[in-house]
Design a protein around this motif. Structure first.
Motif, PDB file in Angstrom:
ATOM      1  N   ASP A 175      -7.620  -4.780 -10.124  1.00  0.00           N
ATOM      2  CA  ASP A 175      -8.501  -3.941 -10.847  1.00  0.00           C
ATOM      3  C   ASP A 175      -7.820  -3.540 -12.339  1.00  0.00           C
ATOM      4  O   ASP A 175      -7.745  -2.597 -12.942  1.00  0.00           O
ATOM      5  CB  ASP A 175      -8.221  -2.364  -9.843  1.00  0.00           C
TER       6      ASP A 175
ATOM      7  N   LYS B 112      -4.523  -6.139  -5.153  1.00  0.00           N
ATOM      8  CA  LYS B 112      -5.749  -5.162  -5.718  1.00  0.00           C
ATOM      9  C   LYS B 112      -6.332  -5.069  -6.827  1.00  0.00           C
ATOM     10  O   LYS B 112      -5.912  -4.128  -7.685  1.00  0.00           O
ATOM     11  CB  LYS B 112      -4.346  -3.489  -4.723  1.00  0.00           C
TER      12      LYS B 112
ATOM     13  N   SER C  52       0.602  -1.108   0.209  1.00  0.00           N
ATOM     14  CA  SER C  52       0.393  -0.135  -0.133  1.00  0.00           C
ATOM     15  C   SER C  52       0.729   1.335  -0.194  1.00  0.00           C
ATOM     16  O   SER C  52       0.615   1.913  -0.741  1.00  0.00           O
ATOM     17  CB  SER C  52      -0.919  -0.311   0.947  1.00  0.00           C
TER      18      SER C  52
ATOM     19  N   TYR D 274      -2.353  -3.394 -10.166  1.00  0.00           N
ATOM     20  CA  TYR D 274      -3.544  -3.477 -10.446  1.00  0.00           C
ATOM     21  C   TYR D 274      -3.709  -4.553 -11.284  1.00  0.00           C
ATOM     22  O   TYR D 274      -4.923  -4.991 -11.037  1.00  0.00           O
ATOM     23  CB  TYR D 274      -3.983  -2.175 -10.766  1.00  0.00           C
ATOM     24  N   THR D 275      -3.205  -5.019 -11.730  1.00  0.00           N
ATOM     25  CA  THR D 275      -3.728  -5.940 -12.888  1.00  0.00           C
ATOM     26  C   THR D 275      -3.092  -7.661 -12.298  1.00  0.00           C
ATOM     27  O   THR D 275      -3.419  -8.819 -12.714  1.00  0.00           O
ATOM     28  CB  THR D 275      -2.768  -6.011 -14.183  1.00  0.00           C
TER      29      THR D 275
ATOM     30  N   LEU E 124       2.409   1.254  -3.385  1.00  0.00           N
ATOM     31  CA  LEU E 124       1.569   1.976  -4.193  1.00  0.00           C
ATOM     32  C   LEU E 124       1.472   3.527  -4.074  1.00  0.00           C
ATOM     33  O   LEU E 124       1.095   4.366  -4.896  1.00  0.00           O
ATOM     34  CB  LEU E 124      -0.574   1.069  -4.060  1.00  0.00           C
TER      35      LEU E 124
ATOM     36  N   ILE F  97       2.667   1.031 -11.331  1.00  0.00           N
ATOM     37  CA  ILE F  97       1.230   0.688 -10.775  1.00  0.00           C
ATOM     38  C   ILE F  97       0.185  -0.085 -11.148  1.00  0.00           C
ATOM     39  O   ILE F  97      -0.646  -0.994 -10.976  1.00  0.00           O
ATOM     40  CB  ILE F  97       0.793   2.270 -11.372  1.00  0.00           C
TER      41      ILE F  97
ATOM     42  N   LYS G  91       2.279   6.803  -7.132  1.00  0.00           N
ATOM     43  CA  LYS G  91       1.359   7.348  -7.371  1.00  0.00           C
ATOM     44  C   LYS G  91       1.330   8.776  -7.659  1.00  0.00           C
ATOM     45  O   LYS G  91       1.593   9.797  -8.741  1.00  0.00           O
ATOM     46  CB  LYS G  91      -0.328   6.899  -6.634  1.00  0.00           C
TER      47      LYS G  91
ATOM     48  N   LYS H 294      -8.695   0.514 -13.886  1.00  0.00           N
ATOM     49  CA  LYS H 294      -7.718   0.204 -13.400  1.00  0.00           C
ATOM     50  C   LYS H 294      -6.020   0.754 -13.955  1.00  0.00           C
ATOM     51  O   LYS H 294      -4.945   1.251 -14.129  1.00  0.00           O
ATOM     52  CB  LYS H 294      -7.741   1.361 -11.825  1.00  0.00           C
ATOM     53  N   GLY H 295      -5.957  -0.381 -13.722  1.00  0.00           N
ATOM     54  CA  GLY H 295      -4.779  -0.866 -14.124  1.00  0.00           C
ATOM     55  C   GLY H 295      -4.108  -1.010 -15.702  1.00  0.00           C
ATOM     56  O   GLY H 295      -3.235  -0.466 -15.909  1.00  0.00           O
TER      57      GLY H 295
ATOM     58  N   TYR I 187      -3.632   2.666 -16.731  1.00  0.00           N
ATOM     59  CA  TYR I 187      -1.773   3.654 -16.026  1.00  0.00           C
ATOM     60  C   TYR I 187      -1.049   2.658 -17.044  1.00  0.00           C
ATOM     61  O   TYR I 187      -0.233   3.395 -17.463  1.00  0.00           O
ATOM     62  CB  TYR I 187      -1.882   2.435 -14.983  1.00  0.00           C
TER      63      TYR I 187
END
Length: 288
Positions: A102, A100, A70, A95-96, A73, A91, A77, A105-106, A109
């Protein structure tokens, strides 16, 4: 299609795991590692994007500090806001995969990272669309991203693109497109050279010394951190300003800001951050 899928999954997993074994960037609690962590944390607080990204790397592996995805990340960011492509790539990587996850979102980025010349992200996007586990599988999108990475001489993307043509994913009439791609990376990836031999194709000029071998030992890594800290010591903080208010322009890009030229500083940063990114990738993306 099953044969194609098996070939590509083996190839992708090999490219990640082989790099990890060659790059010694791991948890460390020695006096040196703790001091380096504190030094980079100081410069990250002053607003230096490269320090923010390096601090994120430290949190990921526990280098001079406790592991914290965390916190990593968060630092990535902050660096990403300055268009640090390698930070955006990491990032997207987080996320991929992992806890975490997502995908949307991944992907965003990773696409931003490609725009900022982190072409490892284009390779990863190709892998993601080829794999089809976190997004809808699409050979066409995989080809599109592999082509981008290959254009900028990413050997693994070039090899996987050749595999797609070779296994006739896009039709028999396009299989011949694999040959020049194999040729392009024949002395960077052993299996490309082996496939050319299987196809009775002449090997391109070159030798085995051209095979991509990235080996970084702890001494090399320490040298990089020491040199990066020296650059930071001679670089005014973006928060303070350097007589220019151009948005998203880091001091490392201004020749007068560092002991190294802007071009040399950026090249040093880019090469090692890419290496660290690939080492981190090997621990996150486990494709099977």
């Amino acid at each position: 299609m099953c044969h194609f899928k098996k070939l590509l999954i083996i190839a992708v997993f090999t490219t990640f795991s082989a790099f990890s074994n060659a790059f010694d960037f791991e948890s460390c609690n020695s006096e040196y590692c703790v001091k380096v962590f504190k030094d980079f944390k100081k410069y990250a607080k002053k607003g230096h994007p490269s320090a923010m990204e390096t601090l994120g790397n430290f949190y990921i592996v526990g280098y001079g500090t406790e592991k914290s995805e965390s916190k990593a990340l968060k630092m990535y960011k902050k660096a990403a806001k300055w268009d640090q492509g390698s930070a955006q790539y990491k990032i997207g990587l987080i996320y991929t995969s992992g806890d975490k996850g997502d995908a949307s979102k991944g992907i965003r980025y990773l696409e931003r990272a490609v725009k900022n010349k982190a072409y490892e992200a284009a390779y990863l996007l190709g892998v993601i669309y080829m794999d089809g586990k976190i997004v809808e599988q699409s050979n066409e999108k995989a080809r599109e991203w592999f082509e981008v990475a290959s254009k900028y001489n990413h050997p693994k993307a070039t090899y996987l693109l050749a595999q797609m043509y070779d296994t006739q994913v896009f039709g028999k009439d396009q299989q011949a497109k694999a040959i020049p791609l194999y040729n392009k990376v024949a002395f960077k990836i052993d299996s490309a050279k082996e496939r050319l031999t299987e196809l009775n194709q002449p090997l391109p000029p070159g030798n085995d010394d051209d095979i991509e071998r990235i080996v970084v030992n702890p001494q090399d890594l320490q040298q990089f951190f020491d040199e990066q800290l020296e650059i930071l010591r001679n670089t005014p903080s973006p928060k303070i300003g350097t007589g220019s208010r151009v948005s998203k322009l880091t001091c490392a890009e201004k020749i007068s800001c560092a002991s190294l030229s802007g071009e040399s500083a950026n090249r040093l940063h880019t090469e090692v951050q890419r290496a660290i990114g690939m080492a981190i990738a090997s621990s996150f993306r486990q494709i099977n």
